[in-house]
Motif scaffolding. Structure first.
Motif, PDB file in Angstrom:
ATOM      1  N   THR A 137       0.959  -1.255   0.016  1.00 23.75           N
ATOM      2  CA  THR A 137      -0.063  -0.006   0.055  1.00 23.75           C
ATOM      3  C   THR A 137       0.777   1.289   0.069  1.00 23.75           C
ATOM      4  O   THR A 137       0.461   2.023  -0.674  1.00 23.75           O
ATOM      5  N   ILE A 138       1.678   1.298   1.048  1.00 23.84           N
ATOM      6  CA  ILE A 138       2.987   2.357   0.958  1.00 23.84           C
ATOM      7  C   ILE A 138       3.485   2.648  -0.380  1.00 23.84           C
ATOM      8  O   ILE A 138       3.818   3.827  -0.920  1.00 23.84           O
ATOM      9  N   VAL A 139       3.891   1.495  -1.074  1.00 27.48           N
ATOM     10  CA  VAL A 139       4.667   1.552  -2.351  1.00 27.48           C
ATOM     11  C   VAL A 139       4.066   2.380  -3.083  1.00 27.48           C
ATOM     12  O   VAL A 139       4.315   3.080  -4.143  1.00 27.48           O
ATOM     13  N   LEU A 140       2.530   1.740  -3.401  1.00 23.91           N
ATOM     14  CA  LEU A 140       1.788   2.240  -4.343  1.00 23.91           C
ATOM     15  C   LEU A 140       1.436   3.864  -4.131  1.00 23.91           C
ATOM     16  O   LEU A 140       1.398   4.576  -5.232  1.00 23.91           O
ATOM     17  N   ALA A 141       1.357   4.137  -2.818  1.00 25.13           N
ATOM     18  CA  ALA A 141       1.346   5.524  -2.543  1.00 25.13           C
ATOM     19  C   ALA A 141       2.610   6.346  -3.146  1.00 25.13           C
ATOM     20  O   ALA A 141       2.360   7.721  -3.521  1.00 25.13           O
ATOM     21  N   VAL A 175       4.586   5.707  -5.506  1.00 25.55           N
ATOM     22  CA  VAL A 175       4.580   5.682  -6.859  1.00 25.55           C
ATOM     23  C   VAL A 175       3.682   6.684  -7.320  1.00 25.55           C
ATOM     24  O   VAL A 175       4.068   7.813  -8.337  1.00 25.55           O
ATOM     25  N   LEU A 176       2.411   6.961  -6.751  1.00 25.87           N
ATOM     26  CA  LEU A 176       1.396   8.140  -6.937  1.00 25.87           C
ATOM     27  C   LEU A 176       1.941   9.334  -6.780  1.00 25.87           C
ATOM     28  O   LEU A 176       1.546  10.603  -7.270  1.00 25.87           O
ATOM     29  N   LEU A 177       2.770   9.472  -5.542  1.00 27.97           N
ATOM     30  CA  LEU A 177       3.555  10.730  -5.094  1.00 27.97           C
ATOM     31  C   LEU A 177       4.527  11.185  -5.966  1.00 27.97           C
ATOM     32  O   LEU A 177       5.335  12.040  -5.813  1.00 27.97           O
ATOM     33  N   GLY A 178       5.177  10.188  -7.080  1.00 31.06           N
ATOM     34  CA  GLY A 178       6.130  10.364  -7.991  1.00 31.06           C
ATOM     35  C   GLY A 178       7.501  10.012  -7.545  1.00 31.06           C
ATOM     36  O   GLY A 178       8.581  10.457  -8.115  1.00 31.06           O
ATOM     37  N   GLU A 179       7.494   9.097  -6.547  1.00 30.54           N
ATOM     38  CA  GLU A 179       8.931   8.643  -5.840  1.00 30.54           C
ATOM     39  C   GLU A 179       9.385   7.323  -6.600  1.00 30.54           C
ATOM     40  O   GLU A 179       8.340   6.436  -7.029  1.00 30.54           O
ATOM     41  N   GLY A 181      10.782   5.830   1.694  1.00 27.53           N
ATOM     42  CA  GLY A 181      10.341   6.472   0.503  1.00 27.53           C
ATOM     43  C   GLY A 181       9.125   7.317   0.570  1.00 27.53           C
ATOM     44  O   GLY A 181       9.302   8.303  -0.095  1.00 27.53           O
ATOM     45  N   MET A 182       8.127   6.957   1.233  1.00 24.34           N
ATOM     46  CA  MET A 182       7.081   7.903   1.811  1.00 24.34           C
ATOM     47  C   MET A 182       7.528   9.123   2.437  1.00 24.34           C
ATOM     48  O   MET A 182       6.936  10.443   2.493  1.00 24.34           O
ATOM     49  N   MET A 183       8.343   8.879   3.423  1.00 25.57           N
ATOM     50  CA  MET A 183       8.827   9.731   4.064  1.00 25.57           C
ATOM     51  C   MET A 183       9.546  11.144   3.217  1.00 25.57           C
ATOM     52  O   MET A 183       9.042  12.358   3.298  1.00 25.57           O
ATOM     53  N   VAL A 184      10.297  10.587   2.330  1.00 25.02           N
ATOM     54  CA  VAL A 184      10.768  11.562   1.446  1.00 25.02           C
ATOM     55  C   VAL A 184       9.828  12.043   0.476  1.00 25.02           C
ATOM     56  O   VAL A 184       9.866  13.700   0.133  1.00 25.02           O
ATOM     57  N   ALA A 185       8.939  11.490   0.152  1.00 28.19           N
ATOM     58  CA  ALA A 185       7.725  12.210  -0.899  1.00 28.19           C
ATOM     59  C   ALA A 185       6.964  13.053  -0.141  1.00 28.19           C
ATOM     60  O   ALA A 185       6.602  14.169  -0.752  1.00 28.19           O
ATOM     61  N   LEU A 186       6.517  12.765   1.099  1.00 24.28           N
ATOM     62  CA  LEU A 186       5.772  13.630   2.056  1.00 24.28           C
ATOM     63  C   LEU A 186       6.420  14.887   2.223  1.00 24.28           C
ATOM     64  O   LEU A 186       6.015  16.141   2.311  1.00 24.28           O
TER      65      LEU A 186
END
Length: 232
Positions: free
Chosen positions: A61-65, A67-71, A136-141
């Motif tokens: 779920t986090i990886v899909l998010a 990708v949507l955030l452009g990471e 990855g989510m940390m960086v994207a956010l």
């Protein structure tokens, strides 16, 4: 090239196994889990799946998010998701790690857990095949919000902890220790391993796709040149 890739993959999987072993030590310490593991355990208890499967589902779920955030993600990111959850379930089923029945033993197991996590992370991150989904989510956010990394990561941890607690995940002194001390253990282990995470250059899946495309274009050009020379 092939030998180097095989070496990195073996190192990656071994590092992830060590991380999974560290997580199971934390679980069996029976003093409360790290924030994300509270979430995994909460989902496991609430839905009726293994904690490893819950970890895999959250990771995907986090990886899909991301990708949507452009990471960009690496092969190591995908392997990370699949292996850690699977290894956790296998280690728990094998009863390789004993369960603690006292606070003293529990704290000792948490110390072992944090040490294993540090060495496991050093091994798999050093491969440069992509960071974990949460990193990855940390960086994207952080890019999207322009907030300090400490606030972004802290918010993620609090969010995971809160949802996990509401779903029945176990919170205790071990949760506090992991939240405030794990980072220092990782820092010490990285120094021992002489690993500077800020200087790691990750290879992403998109890089491999571009490389394959470049080989295809080069091959087509060479074929066209051969055909031209034959026709002449």
């Amino acid at each position: 090239m092939l030998k180097d890739t095989v070496y990195k993959l073996i190192r990656l999987v071994l590092g992830l196994f060590i991380c999974a072993l560290g997580i199971v030590f934390s679980i069996n310490a029976n003093l409360g889990l790290a924030p994300w593991d509270v979430l995994h355990q909460g989902i496991s208890n609430h839905v009726g799946i293994t904690i490893g499967t819950a970890s895999i589902i959250i990771g995907i779920t986090i990886v899909l998010a991301n990708v949507l955030l452009g990471e960009n993600i690496g092969w190591g990111t995908i392997i990370n998701i699949l292996c850690i959850g699977t290894f956790m379930d296998l280690i728990i089923a094998s009863k390789l790690v004993p369960s603690s029945n006292s606070i003293l033993n529990g704290i000792l197991m948490i110390i072992i857990s944090m040490t294993l996590m540090g060495f496991g992370m050093a091994m798999y991150m050093g491969c440069g095949l992509g960071s974990g989904p949460r990193d990855g989510m940390m960086v994207a956010l952080q890019k999207r919000t322009n907030k300090p990394v400490s606030i972004v990561r802290g918010s993620m941890e609090v969010g995971a902890l809160t949802v996990g607690y509401l779903l029945g995940g176990k919170v205790g002194i071990g949760t506090v220790i992991n939240a405030f001390v794990l980072g220092y253990f990782i820092k010490i282990v990285f120094r021992i391993c002489k690993l500077d995470s800020s200087k790691i250059k990750h290879r992403f899946i998109v890089d491999d796709i571009k490389y394959i495309k470049s080989l295809s274009i080069k091959g087509n050009r060479e074929l066209a040149d051969v055909q031209d020379s034959i026709s002449e």
